[in-house]
Design a protein around this motif. Sequence first.
Motif, PDB file in Angstrom:
ATOM      1  N   ASP A 156       6.366-124.852 -37.195  1.00 20.48           N
ATOM      2  CA  ASP A 156       6.832-125.842 -36.152  1.00 20.48           C
ATOM      3  C   ASP A 156       8.319-126.100 -36.472  1.00 20.48           C
ATOM      4  OD1 ASP A 156       6.448-127.265 -33.540  1.00 20.48           O
ATOM      5  OD2 ASP A 156       6.871-128.999 -34.722  1.00 20.48           O
ATOM      6  N   ALA A 157       8.613-126.440 -37.731  1.00 17.55           N
ATOM      7  CA  ALA A 157       9.828-126.727 -38.202  1.00 17.55           C
ATOM      8  C   ALA A 157      10.893-125.895 -37.764  1.00 17.55           C
ATOM      9  CB  ALA A 157       9.745-127.411 -39.691  1.00 17.55           C
ATOM     10  N   GLN A 158      10.412-124.537 -38.042  1.00 15.69           N
ATOM     11  CA  GLN A 158      11.491-123.466 -37.883  1.00 15.69           C
ATOM     12  C   GLN A 158      11.255-122.702 -36.369  1.00 15.69           C
ATOM     13  OE1 GLN A 158      12.167-120.615 -41.367  1.00 15.69           O
ATOM     14  NE2 GLN A 158      10.462-121.888 -42.324  1.00 15.69           N
ATOM     15  N   GLN A 159      10.456-123.289 -35.737  1.00 18.25           N
ATOM     16  CA  GLN A 159       9.779-122.808 -34.519  1.00 18.25           C
ATOM     17  C   GLN A 159       9.860-121.116 -34.383  1.00 18.25           C
ATOM     18  OE1 GLN A 159      10.468-124.474 -30.809  1.00 18.25           O
ATOM     19  NE2 GLN A 159       9.343-125.547 -32.368  1.00 18.25           N
ATOM     20  N   ALA A 160       9.298-120.695 -35.431  1.00 21.11           N
ATOM     21  CA  ALA A 160       9.183-119.325 -35.699  1.00 21.11           C
ATOM     22  C   ALA A 160       7.622-118.974 -36.099  1.00 21.11           C
ATOM     23  CB  ALA A 160      10.048-118.999 -36.705  1.00 21.11           C
ATOM     24  N   GLN A 199       9.237-112.449 -40.874  1.00 22.76           N
ATOM     25  CA  GLN A 199       9.213-113.117 -39.496  1.00 22.76           C
ATOM     26  C   GLN A 199       9.233-112.102 -38.452  1.00 22.76           C
ATOM     27  OE1 GLN A 199      12.475-116.330 -39.586  1.00 22.76           O
ATOM     28  NE2 GLN A 199      13.356-114.949 -37.813  1.00 22.76           N
ATOM     29  N   ILE A 200       8.312-112.410 -37.640  1.00 23.33           N
ATOM     30  CA  ILE A 200       8.044-111.662 -36.336  1.00 23.33           C
ATOM     31  C   ILE A 200       8.438-112.251 -35.049  1.00 23.33           C
ATOM     32  CG2 ILE A 200       6.199-111.086 -34.749  1.00 23.33           C
ATOM     33  CD1 ILE A 200       4.250-111.141 -37.459  1.00 23.33           C
ATOM     34  N   LEU A 201       8.822-113.487 -35.041  1.00 23.48           N
ATOM     35  CA  LEU A 201       9.491-114.089 -33.824  1.00 23.48           C
ATOM     36  C   LEU A 201       9.982-115.518 -34.119  1.00 23.48           C
ATOM     37  CD1 LEU A 201       9.418-113.364 -30.631  1.00 23.48           C
ATOM     38  CD2 LEU A 201       7.476-114.942 -30.261  1.00 23.48           C
ATOM     39  N   GLN A 202      11.492-115.644 -33.602  1.00 25.53           N
ATOM     40  CA  GLN A 202      11.984-116.706 -33.707  1.00 25.53           C
ATOM     41  C   GLN A 202      11.802-117.506 -32.477  1.00 25.53           C
ATOM     42  OE1 GLN A 202      16.260-115.899 -34.772  1.00 25.53           O
ATOM     43  NE2 GLN A 202      15.734-116.015 -37.068  1.00 25.53           N
ATOM     44  N   GLY A 203      11.715-118.934 -32.610  1.00 26.63           N
ATOM     45  CA  GLY A 203      11.809-119.782 -31.400  1.00 26.63           C
ATOM     46  C   GLY A 203      13.034-119.797 -30.574  1.00 26.63           C
ATOM     47  N   LYS A 204      14.068-119.659 -31.211  1.00 31.13           N
ATOM     48  CA  LYS A 204      15.214-119.726 -30.322  1.00 31.13           C
ATOM     49  C   LYS A 204      15.564-118.482 -29.490  1.00 31.13           C
ATOM     50  CE  LYS A 204      18.107-117.824 -33.831  1.00 31.13           C
ATOM     51  NZ  LYS A 204      19.391-117.819 -34.784  1.00 31.13           N
ATOM     52  N   GLN A 205      14.523-117.412 -29.777  1.00 24.33           N
ATOM     53  CA  GLN A 205      14.644-116.286 -28.891  1.00 24.33           C
ATOM     54  C   GLN A 205      13.859-116.335 -27.664  1.00 24.33           C
ATOM     55  OE1 GLN A 205      12.653-113.678 -31.984  1.00 24.33           O
ATOM     56  NE2 GLN A 205      14.585-112.510 -31.952  1.00 24.33           N
ATOM     57  N   ILE A 206      12.827-117.187 -27.678  1.00 22.69           N
ATOM     58  CA  ILE A 206      12.075-117.671 -26.480  1.00 22.69           C
ATOM     59  C   ILE A 206      12.183-118.924 -25.865  1.00 22.69           C
ATOM     60  CG2 ILE A 206      10.336-115.527 -27.012  1.00 22.69           C
ATOM     61  CD1 ILE A 206       8.694-117.894 -28.381  1.00 22.69           C
ATOM     62  N   ALA A 207      13.196-119.800 -26.516  1.00 22.03           N
ATOM     63  CA  ALA A 207      13.487-121.138 -26.047  1.00 22.03           C
ATOM     64  C   ALA A 207      14.387-121.028 -24.731  1.00 22.03           C
ATOM     65  CB  ALA A 207      14.058-122.087 -26.910  1.00 22.03           C
ATOM     66  N   LEU A 208      13.934-122.103 -23.923  1.00 19.70           N
ATOM     67  CA  LEU A 208      14.772-121.921 -22.534  1.00 19.70           C
ATOM     68  C   LEU A 208      15.742-122.986 -22.511  1.00 19.70           C
ATOM     69  CD1 LEU A 208      11.673-121.388 -20.147  1.00 19.70           C
ATOM     70  CD2 LEU A 208      13.253-119.581 -21.248  1.00 19.70           C
ATOM     71  N   ASN A 209      16.959-122.825 -21.717  1.00 13.54           N
ATOM     72  CA  ASN A 209      17.776-123.823 -21.638  1.00 13.54           C
ATOM     73  C   ASN A 209      18.546-123.538 -19.932  1.00 13.54           C
ATOM     74  OD1 ASN A 209      19.836-125.944 -21.468  1.00 13.54           O
ATOM     75  ND2 ASN A 209      20.752-125.645 -23.470  1.00 13.54           N
ATOM     76  N   LEU A 210      18.073-123.802 -18.903  1.00 15.30           N
ATOM     77  CA  LEU A 210      18.288-123.336 -17.821  1.00 15.30           C
ATOM     78  C   LEU A 210      19.152-124.225 -16.959  1.00 15.30           C
ATOM     79  CD1 LEU A 210      15.217-121.419 -16.875  1.00 15.30           C
ATOM     80  CD2 LEU A 210      17.307-120.461 -17.790  1.00 15.30           C
ATOM     81  N   PRO A 211      20.459-124.103 -16.577  1.00 15.53           N
ATOM     82  CA  PRO A 211      21.070-125.005 -15.878  1.00 15.53           C
ATOM     83  C   PRO A 211      20.698-125.115 -14.311  1.00 15.53           C
ATOM     84  CG  PRO A 211      22.573-123.097 -16.024  1.00 15.53           C
ATOM     85  CD  PRO A 211      21.243-122.936 -16.976  1.00 15.53           C
ATOM     86  N   ILE A 212      20.431-126.279 -13.683  1.00 16.24           N
ATOM     87  CA  ILE A 212      20.079-126.329 -12.521  1.00 16.24           C
ATOM     88  C   ILE A 212      21.107-127.194 -11.808  1.00 16.24           C
ATOM     89  CG2 ILE A 212      18.210-127.426 -10.824  1.00 16.24           C
ATOM     90  CD1 ILE A 212      17.240-125.318 -12.880  1.00 16.24           C
ATOM     91  N   SER A 213      22.091-126.457 -11.236  1.00 16.24           N
ATOM     92  CA  SER A 213      23.416-127.041 -10.683  1.00 16.24           C
ATOM     93  C   SER A 213      22.988-128.204  -9.622  1.00 16.24           C
ATOM     94  CB  SER A 213      24.315-126.081 -10.044  1.00 16.24           C
ATOM     95  OG  SER A 213      24.439-125.071 -11.075  1.00 16.24           O
ATOM     96  N   VAL A 239       2.579-118.807 -25.970  1.00 15.11           N
ATOM     97  CA  VAL A 239       3.635-119.677 -26.139  1.00 15.11           C
ATOM     98  C   VAL A 239       3.601-120.876 -25.487  1.00 15.11           C
ATOM     99  CG1 VAL A 239       6.074-120.075 -26.724  1.00 15.11           C
ATOM    100  CG2 VAL A 239       4.978-117.667 -26.889  1.00 15.11           C
ATOM    101  N   VAL A 240       3.245-122.056 -25.944  1.00 15.73           N
ATOM    102  CA  VAL A 240       3.031-123.458 -25.207  1.00 15.73           C
ATOM    103  C   VAL A 240       4.224-124.196 -25.197  1.00 15.73           C
ATOM    104  CG1 VAL A 240       1.762-125.451 -25.022  1.00 15.73           C
ATOM    105  CG2 VAL A 240       0.438-123.364 -25.939  1.00 15.73           C
ATOM    106  N   TYR A 241       4.848-124.360 -24.201  1.00 14.87           N
ATOM    107  CA  TYR A 241       6.025-124.950 -24.149  1.00 14.87           C
ATOM    108  C   TYR A 241       6.006-126.623 -23.682  1.00 14.87           C
ATOM    109  CZ  TYR A 241       8.607-120.445 -24.012  1.00 14.87           C
ATOM    110  OH  TYR A 241       8.977-119.241 -24.367  1.00 14.87           O
ATOM    111  N   ASP A 242       7.119-127.222 -24.194  1.00 14.17           N
ATOM    112  CA  ASP A 242       7.235-128.574 -23.759  1.00 14.17           C
ATOM    113  C   ASP A 242       8.456-128.626 -23.006  1.00 14.17           C
ATOM    114  OD1 ASP A 242       7.410-131.392 -23.538  1.00 14.17           O
ATOM    115  OD2 ASP A 242       7.943-131.732 -25.692  1.00 14.17           O
TER     116      ASP A 242
END
Length: 249
Positions: A156-160, A199-213, A239-242
């Motif tokens: 969880d610390a490395q999100q990986a 390392q198989i998967l990095q959290g930043k590869q599947i994290a979301l940051n979507l602008p809602i104008s 993958v469980v998201y918050d």
Amino acid sequence: MGRIIIGILVGLLVGGALTFYFFVGVPRASQLPGSPIQPPDASGSPGTAQIILGQDFFNEILTTIFRDMNRPAFPLGKNDADNKNGGPQYAAFQEGNQCDGKITVLSEGSGVRTGLRFENNRLAAPLAFSGSYNSPVGCLQFTGWAQANLELRYDDAQQAVFGQINIETVNLDGVNPIFAGFVTPLVQSTLNTRVNPIQILQGKQIALNLPISSAGSNLQAKVKDVRSEIKDNALHLYVVYDFTGAPMQ
């Protein structure tokens, strides 16, 4: 006299092998990241996405590595101090590059093909290899294969997501049982400690940051947990998201 010398030599080899097993053991990689990934929650979790990775996907990666890159090779049973000093030396038996004291993972050998297999709800990983061991009695060239399993871990610390190779058995081709007592644990410990973690998967590869104008905010989704199961000849990652909202900067 010849028998006495041989007896002493055999005693030293066997004694050394037993000492290795009982006092050194077969170490695994220390400080492994995260904890083993658990099966999916039966009740399900809101905000869960699914990633499916087929067996052929992993094996295609391995095929590319063996085809287009150098074969993975690791110093056999050396620690950091050995590496700094160039490794343990046995000057009377040194044979140059023919005995480099390494183990090399092969694409195929000893009747097996290196790859990943999904069977019985586990990730099995047979590994073919060759290597040499610069022993006090000369250079030992060897080939063989190892049966391993791949354990998935989430940090969880490395999100990986990481993979941990666990060597179950080592099978050497035509090696004298006396010398196999030295080589087998060295091969097992080398693969366990040098390969891990993967390392198989990095959290930043599947994290979301979507602008809602229209809302003047960003919709953000941070990975909270990862679960997995093997079915239909594929690895299913859940993958469980918050989800949170944040003002646009």
